[in-house]
Design an enzyme around this catalytic site. Structure first.
Site, PDB file in Angstrom:
ATOM      1  N   LYS A  37      21.849   9.803  -4.623  1.00  0.00           N
ATOM      2  CA  LYS A  37      21.415   9.063  -3.662  1.00  0.00           C
ATOM      3  C   LYS A  37      22.687   8.953  -2.894  1.00  0.00           C
ATOM      4  O   LYS A  37      23.153   7.734  -3.351  1.00  0.00           O
ATOM      5  CB  LYS A  37      20.568   8.567  -4.248  1.00  0.00           C
ATOM      6  CG  LYS A  37      19.680   7.143  -3.083  1.00  0.00           C
ATOM      7  CD  LYS A  37      19.098   6.209  -3.383  1.00  0.00           C
ATOM      8  CE  LYS A  37      19.135   4.859  -4.266  1.00  0.00           C
ATOM      9  NZ  LYS A  37      19.836   3.913  -3.098  1.00  0.00           N
ATOM     10  N   ASP A  64      19.627   7.977   1.458  1.00  0.00           N
ATOM     11  CA  ASP A  64      19.338   6.396   1.456  1.00  0.00           C
ATOM     12  C   ASP A  64      19.871   5.322   2.817  1.00  0.00           C
ATOM     13  O   ASP A  64      20.387   4.228   2.103  1.00  0.00           O
ATOM     14  CB  ASP A  64      18.894   5.997  -0.063  1.00  0.00           C
ATOM     15  CG  ASP A  64      18.161   4.508   0.082  1.00  0.00           C
ATOM     16  OD1 ASP A  64      17.426   4.284   0.448  1.00  0.00           O
ATOM     17  OD2 ASP A  64      18.778   3.805  -0.946  1.00  0.00           O
ATOM     18  N   LYS A  66      17.242   3.786   5.055  1.00  0.00           N
ATOM     19  CA  LYS A  66      16.092   3.028   5.911  1.00  0.00           C
ATOM     20  C   LYS A  66      16.234   2.671   6.884  1.00  0.00           C
ATOM     21  O   LYS A  66      16.049   1.418   7.359  1.00  0.00           O
ATOM     22  CB  LYS A  66      16.714   2.151   4.652  1.00  0.00           C
ATOM     23  CG  LYS A  66      16.110   2.027   2.839  1.00  0.00           C
ATOM     24  CD  LYS A  66      16.242   1.053   2.301  1.00  0.00           C
ATOM     25  CE  LYS A  66      15.436   1.192   1.349  1.00  0.00           C
ATOM     26  NZ  LYS A  66      17.128   1.416   0.182  1.00  0.00           N
ATOM     27  N   ASP A  69      14.607   1.099  13.251  1.00  0.00           N
ATOM     28  CA  ASP A  69      14.740   1.115  15.138  1.00  0.00           C
ATOM     29  C   ASP A  69      13.840   0.921  15.832  1.00  0.00           C
ATOM     30  O   ASP A  69      12.360   1.764  15.732  1.00  0.00           O
ATOM     31  CB  ASP A  69      16.353   1.923  14.973  1.00  0.00           C
ATOM     32  CG  ASP A  69      17.236   1.013  16.285  1.00  0.00           C
ATOM     33  OD1 ASP A  69      16.591   0.814  17.013  1.00  0.00           O
ATOM     34  OD2 ASP A  69      18.043   0.920  15.557  1.00  0.00           O
ATOM     35  N   ILE A  70      13.844   1.612  17.006  1.00  0.00           N
ATOM     36  CA  ILE A  70      13.131   2.058  18.464  1.00  0.00           C
ATOM     37  C   ILE A  70      13.172   3.398  18.041  1.00  0.00           C
ATOM     38  O   ILE A  70      13.815   4.142  17.466  1.00  0.00           O
ATOM     39  CB  ILE A  70      13.635   2.381  19.771  1.00  0.00           C
ATOM     40  CG1 ILE A  70      14.894   2.684  19.524  1.00  0.00           C
ATOM     41  CG2 ILE A  70      13.461   0.220  20.164  1.00  0.00           C
ATOM     42  CD1 ILE A  70      15.183   2.822  21.607  1.00  0.00           C
ATOM     43  N   PRO A  71      11.720   4.222  18.208  1.00  0.00           N
ATOM     44  CA  PRO A  71      11.408   4.937  17.899  1.00  0.00           C
ATOM     45  C   PRO A  71      12.487   6.449  17.864  1.00  0.00           C
ATOM     46  O   PRO A  71      13.257   7.019  16.837  1.00  0.00           O
ATOM     47  CB  PRO A  71      10.290   5.292  18.633  1.00  0.00           C
ATOM     48  CG  PRO A  71       9.376   4.189  18.832  1.00  0.00           C
ATOM     49  CD  PRO A  71      10.039   3.658  19.196  1.00  0.00           C
ATOM     50  N   THR A  73      15.835   6.712  18.934  1.00  0.00           N
ATOM     51  CA  THR A  73      16.693   6.263  17.850  1.00  0.00           C
ATOM     52  C   THR A  73      16.810   6.184  16.330  1.00  0.00           C
ATOM     53  O   THR A  73      17.860   7.497  15.673  1.00  0.00           O
ATOM     54  CB  THR A  73      17.155   4.609  17.606  1.00  0.00           C
ATOM     55  OG1 THR A  73      17.327   4.146  19.025  1.00  0.00           O
ATOM     56  CG2 THR A  73      18.774   4.407  17.120  1.00  0.00           C
ATOM     57  N   THR A 126      11.071  -4.198  -2.697  1.00  0.00           N
ATOM     58  CA  THR A 126      10.415  -4.822  -3.854  1.00  0.00           C
ATOM     59  C   THR A 126      11.042  -6.460  -4.677  1.00  0.00           C
ATOM     60  O   THR A 126      10.870  -6.964  -4.995  1.00  0.00           O
ATOM     61  CB  THR A 126      10.580  -3.690  -5.494  1.00  0.00           C
ATOM     62  OG1 THR A 126      12.049  -3.612  -5.094  1.00  0.00           O
ATOM     63  CG2 THR A 126      10.047  -2.281  -5.467  1.00  0.00           C
ATOM     64  N   ARG A 217      22.729   3.258 -13.578  1.00  0.00           N
ATOM     65  CA  ARG A 217      22.963   2.434 -14.643  1.00  0.00           C
ATOM     66  C   ARG A 217      23.053   3.248 -16.136  1.00  0.00           C
ATOM     67  O   ARG A 217      23.947   2.849 -16.301  1.00  0.00           O
ATOM     68  CB  ARG A 217      23.804   1.231 -14.010  1.00  0.00           C
ATOM     69  CG  ARG A 217      24.226   0.651 -12.911  1.00  0.00           C
ATOM     70  CD  ARG A 217      23.487  -0.955 -12.943  1.00  0.00           C
ATOM     71  NE  ARG A 217      22.010  -1.201 -12.148  1.00  0.00           N
ATOM     72  CZ  ARG A 217      21.681  -2.556 -12.159  1.00  0.00           C
ATOM     73  NH1 ARG A 217      22.683  -3.274 -12.252  1.00  0.00           N
ATOM     74  NH2 ARG A 217      20.796  -2.029 -11.181  1.00  0.00           N
TER      75      ARG A 217
HETATM   76  O1  C5P Z   1      21.190   1.470 -11.701  1.00  0.00           O
HETATM   77  P1  C5P Z   1      20.009   2.079 -10.878  1.00  0.00           P
HETATM   78  O2  C5P Z   1      19.301   2.441 -11.738  1.00  0.00           O
HETATM   79  O3  C5P Z   1      19.061   0.021 -11.160  1.00  0.00           O
HETATM   80  O4  C5P Z   1      19.820   2.209  -9.595  1.00  0.00           O
HETATM   81  C1  C5P Z   1      18.403   2.198  -9.308  1.00  0.00           C
HETATM   82  C2  C5P Z   1      19.105   2.632  -7.683  1.00  0.00           C
HETATM   83  O5  C5P Z   1      17.793   2.680  -6.476  1.00  0.00           O
HETATM   84  C3  C5P Z   1      19.710   1.176  -6.452  1.00  0.00           C
HETATM   85  O6  C5P Z   1      20.791   2.133  -5.450  1.00  0.00           O
HETATM   86  C4  C5P Z   1      19.132   0.345  -6.131  1.00  0.00           C
HETATM   87  O7  C5P Z   1      19.590   0.719  -4.415  1.00  0.00           O
HETATM   88  C5  C5P Z   1      17.988   0.956  -5.735  1.00  0.00           C
HETATM   89  N1  C5P Z   1      16.813   0.352  -5.098  1.00  0.00           N
HETATM   90  C6  C5P Z   1      16.150  -0.170  -6.305  1.00  0.00           C
HETATM   91  N2  C5P Z   1      14.966  -1.167  -5.996  1.00  0.00           N
HETATM   92  C7  C5P Z   1      14.090  -0.850  -5.328  1.00  0.00           C
HETATM   93  C8  C5P Z   1      14.529   0.152  -4.462  1.00  0.00           C
HETATM   94  C9  C5P Z   1      16.169   0.796  -4.537  1.00  0.00           C
HETATM   95  O8  C5P Z   1      16.459  -0.272  -7.268  1.00  0.00           O
HETATM   96  N3  C5P Z   1      13.272  -1.259  -4.910  1.00  0.00           N
END
Ligand code: C5P
Length: 256
Positions: A37, A64, A66, A69-71, A73, A126, A217
């Site tokens: 990702k 990733d 995300k 914007d306008i459709p 674009t 989230t 991580r």
């Molecule tokens: O290191 P870790 O496993 O926490 O990484 C999770 C990845 O998922 C990161 O790139 C984080 O930005 C992404 N992410 C998240 N929670 C979300 C959306 C994306 O942890 N709701």
């Protein structure tokens, strides 16, 4: 589920700041995880070349960025993302039906019936609470908004959503078995929670109905990242097929 099927469900979050760091991780993990990702930090620092580099090294890419914007674009930006080689791209469902439908139609035209890259929608981040939604004039509870936006995305032809593990059962119930669900916030039993609040183990997330797990991580901060990947594969394989919600979306493994 075979080891390779379990492996293909892992999306490694390349949360690094330079192309050189990304190259090292991709050299180590290509073939060991299903996908890499690339998010806003790495893409802004290293540019589109980082996507080409991962593809050359044999890795698949979830870009990733995300888009919202306008459709036109969003549709054109998504087209460039898939031309770069991304297999998975995403946009904000809050951009609306037309934005999502135009994006999917643009990709359908580009791929002409061939297996095309998949589009995921982000529903409510989230990090947003009910108070965050009220600030911007939305008075509905978060879970209601998540389901509403997931259904809107599905009606617009979007292939799936990114969702927290807790939201997976709700979305699975509302959108059915064909809709892809990709979930971050996954913590293997051996790993620290870090700053993630509502976590699930890989086995729990898959049993709840997740197709793919975004994991950063627990792998990157492990003393032995390759061993960490294999332990995560073991945990995913621990899901018993008779558990409710446990499914194999694609028995052949990635991509889709
Ligand atoms: O290191 P870790 O496993 O926490 O990484 C999770 C990845 O998922 C990161 O790139 C984080 O930005 C992404 N992410 C998240 N929670 C979300 C959306 C994306 O942890 N709701």
């Amino acid at each position: 589920m075979t080891r390779d099927q379990a492996r293909s469900r892992i999306i490694f979050a390349l949360d690094v700041e330079s192309s050189a760091d990304a190259v090292r991780w991709v050299a180590l993990l290509a073939g060991r995880v299903g996908m890499f990702k690339v998010g806003k930090q790495l893409f802004t620092a290293a540019g589109p070349e980082v996507v080409r580099m991962i593809r050359r090294a044999g890795g698949e890419v979830f870009l990733d960025l995300k888009y919202h914007d306008i459709p036109n674009t969003v549709a054109m930006a998504t087209l460039e993302a898939v031309r770069l080689g991304a297999r998975l791209v995403n946009l904000h469902a809050l951009g609306g039906y037309e934005m999502m439908a135009k994006t999917v139609a643009t990709l359908d035209k580009e791929f002409q019936g061939k297996e095309r890259a998949k589009v995921l929608a982000v529903t409510i981040l989230t990090s947003s609470s009910e108070a965050t939604l009220r600030e911007v004039g939305i008075d509905l509870p978060v879970p209601e908004m998540v389901v509403r936006l997931a259904k809107l995305a599905q009606n617009a032809g979007v292939d799936g959503v990114v969702a927290s593990p807790q939201e997976v059962p709700l979305i699975r119930a509302a959108c059915g078995n064909e809709f892809l669900i990709v979930t971050p916030g996954v913590r293997p039993t051996f790993a620290a929670a870090d700053d993630q609040k509502r976590i699930m183990t890989p086995a729990e997330a898959v049993a709840a109905g997740a197709d793919y797990l975004v994991i950063g991580r627990p792998i990157s901060a492990a003393p032995d990242p390759l061993k960490a990947v294999e332990m995560i594969v073991d945990e995913i394989m621990n899901v018993r097929s008779q558990e409710p919600g446990a499914r194999i979306q694609n028995p052949e493994g990635f991509p889709f």
